[in-house]
Design a protein around this motif. Sequence first.
Motif, PDB file in Angstrom:
ATOM      1  N   TYR A   1       0.857  -1.185   0.000  1.00 17.95           N
ATOM      2  CA  TYR A   1       0.000   0.000   0.000  1.00 17.95           C
ATOM      3  C   TYR A   1       0.893   1.235   0.000  1.00 17.95           C
ATOM      4  O   TYR A   1       1.826   1.327   0.791  1.00 17.95           O
ATOM      5  CB  TYR A   1      -0.911   0.020   1.234  1.00 17.95           C
ATOM      6  CG  TYR A   1      -1.800   1.228   1.275  1.00 17.95           C
ATOM      7  CD1 TYR A   1      -2.967   1.269   0.535  1.00 17.95           C
ATOM      8  CD2 TYR A   1      -1.456   2.346   2.030  1.00 17.95           C
ATOM      9  CE1 TYR A   1      -3.791   2.391   0.549  1.00 17.95           C
ATOM     10  CE2 TYR A   1      -2.263   3.471   2.050  1.00 17.95           C
ATOM     11  CZ  TYR A   1      -3.425   3.483   1.309  1.00 17.95           C
ATOM     12  OH  TYR A   1      -4.224   4.595   1.320  1.00 17.95           O
ATOM     13  N   THR A   2       0.599   2.181  -0.881  1.00 14.40           N
ATOM     14  CA  THR A   2       1.311   3.456  -0.933  1.00 14.40           C
ATOM     15  C   THR A   2       0.377   4.549  -0.429  1.00 14.40           C
ATOM     16  O   THR A   2      -0.743   4.691  -0.926  1.00 14.40           O
ATOM     17  CB  THR A   2       1.773   3.769  -2.362  1.00 14.40           C
ATOM     18  OG1 THR A   2       2.617   2.699  -2.815  1.00 14.40           O
ATOM     19  CG2 THR A   2       2.551   5.074  -2.410  1.00 14.40           C
ATOM     20  N   PHE A   3       0.833   5.293   0.546  1.00 15.43           N
ATOM     21  CA  PHE A   3       0.010   6.324   1.165  1.00 15.43           C
ATOM     22  C   PHE A   3      -0.169   7.523   0.244  1.00 15.43           C
ATOM     23  O   PHE A   3       0.764   7.922  -0.445  1.00 15.43           O
ATOM     24  CB  PHE A   3       0.623   6.759   2.501  1.00 15.43           C
ATOM     25  CG  PHE A   3       0.599   5.663   3.520  1.00 15.43           C
ATOM     26  CD1 PHE A   3      -0.516   5.485   4.320  1.00 15.43           C
ATOM     27  CD2 PHE A   3       1.664   4.799   3.653  1.00 15.43           C
ATOM     28  CE1 PHE A   3      -0.560   4.455   5.250  1.00 15.43           C
ATOM     29  CE2 PHE A   3       1.631   3.766   4.574  1.00 15.43           C
ATOM     30  CZ  PHE A   3       0.517   3.590   5.371  1.00 15.43           C
ATOM     31  N   THR A   4      -1.365   8.085   0.240  1.00 16.70           N
ATOM     32  CA  THR A   4      -1.673   9.246  -0.596  1.00 16.70           C
ATOM     33  C   THR A   4      -1.750  10.525   0.221  1.00 16.70           C
ATOM     34  O   THR A   4      -1.935  11.604  -0.328  1.00 16.70           O
ATOM     35  CB  THR A   4      -3.009   9.036  -1.331  1.00 16.70           C
ATOM     36  OG1 THR A   4      -4.042   8.813  -0.364  1.00 16.70           O
ATOM     37  CG2 THR A   4      -2.933   7.844  -2.268  1.00 16.70           C
ATOM     38  N   LYS A   5      -1.626  10.395   1.547  1.00 12.94           N
ATOM     39  CA  LYS A   5      -1.594  11.540   2.455  1.00 12.94           C
ATOM     40  C   LYS A   5      -0.904  11.096   3.734  1.00 12.94           C
ATOM     41  O   LYS A   5      -0.763   9.898   3.983  1.00 12.94           O
ATOM     42  CB  LYS A   5      -3.008  12.041   2.750  1.00 12.94           C
ATOM     43  CG  LYS A   5      -3.883  11.022   3.445  1.00 12.94           C
ATOM     44  CD  LYS A   5      -5.285  11.544   3.675  1.00 12.94           C
ATOM     45  CE  LYS A   5      -6.115  10.506   4.405  1.00 12.94           C
ATOM     46  NZ  LYS A   5      -7.467  10.945   4.650  1.00 12.94           N
TER      47      LYS A   5
ATOM     48  N   SER B   1      -0.337   9.681   7.239  1.00 15.21           N
ATOM     49  CA  SER B   1      -1.204   8.755   7.966  1.00 15.21           C
ATOM     50  C   SER B   1      -0.530   8.300   9.247  1.00 15.21           C
ATOM     51  O   SER B   1       0.675   8.034   9.271  1.00 15.21           O
ATOM     52  CB  SER B   1      -1.524   7.541   7.104  1.00 15.21           C
ATOM     53  OG  SER B   1      -2.196   7.926   5.925  1.00 15.21           O
TER      54      SER B   1
ATOM     55  N   LYS C   1       3.178  11.034   2.664  1.00 11.64           N
ATOM     56  CA  LYS C   1       2.656  10.733   1.335  1.00 11.64           C
ATOM     57  C   LYS C   1       3.758  10.056   0.510  1.00 11.64           C
ATOM     58  O   LYS C   1       4.927  10.417   0.648  1.00 11.64           O
ATOM     59  CB  LYS C   1       2.213  12.037   0.680  1.00 11.64           C
ATOM     60  CG  LYS C   1       1.613  11.894  -0.672  1.00 11.64           C
ATOM     61  CD  LYS C   1       1.199  13.257  -1.196  1.00 11.64           C
ATOM     62  CE  LYS C   1       0.694  13.138  -2.608  1.00 11.64           C
ATOM     63  NZ  LYS C   1       0.292  14.432  -3.136  1.00 11.64           N
ATOM     64  N   VAL C   2       3.424   9.086  -0.269  1.00 12.13           N
ATOM     65  CA  VAL C   2       4.253   8.255  -1.151  1.00 12.13           C
ATOM     66  C   VAL C   2       5.095   7.198  -0.436  1.00 12.13           C
ATOM     67  O   VAL C   2       5.718   6.378  -1.103  1.00 12.13           O
ATOM     68  CB  VAL C   2       5.121   9.042  -2.172  1.00 12.13           C
ATOM     69  CG1 VAL C   2       4.306  10.028  -2.961  1.00 12.13           C
ATOM     70  CG2 VAL C   2       6.310   9.711  -1.534  1.00 12.13           C
TER      71      VAL C   2
ATOM     72  N   SER D   1       5.450   3.647   1.499  1.00  8.42           N
ATOM     73  CA  SER D   1       4.651   2.444   1.298  1.00  8.42           C
ATOM     74  C   SER D   1       4.968   1.391   2.351  1.00  8.42           C
ATOM     75  O   SER D   1       6.024   1.432   2.981  1.00  8.42           O
ATOM     76  CB  SER D   1       4.870   1.876  -0.102  1.00  8.42           C
ATOM     77  OG  SER D   1       6.217   1.510  -0.295  1.00  8.42           O
TER      78      SER D   1
END
Length: 53
Positions: free
Chosen positions: A5-9, A11, A29-30, A32
């Motif tokens: 999973y790659t984060f988009t914000k 977390s 962000k970005v 993973s």
Amino acid sequence: MTGTYTFTKPSSIKDQPSVASPELAYYDKVMSVRYDKVLTADGHTWLSYVTYS
């Protein structure tokens, strides 16, 4: 279920799948993670990860 999973914000990283659990750190962000489990708890979907990058 497993995967990457790659984060988009940004977390939060928590030690328990709970909104009330203290924030230990966070992913930017970005960043993973390779996860080994998906949980639904406290009205959210949570990932249990095995490695990060």
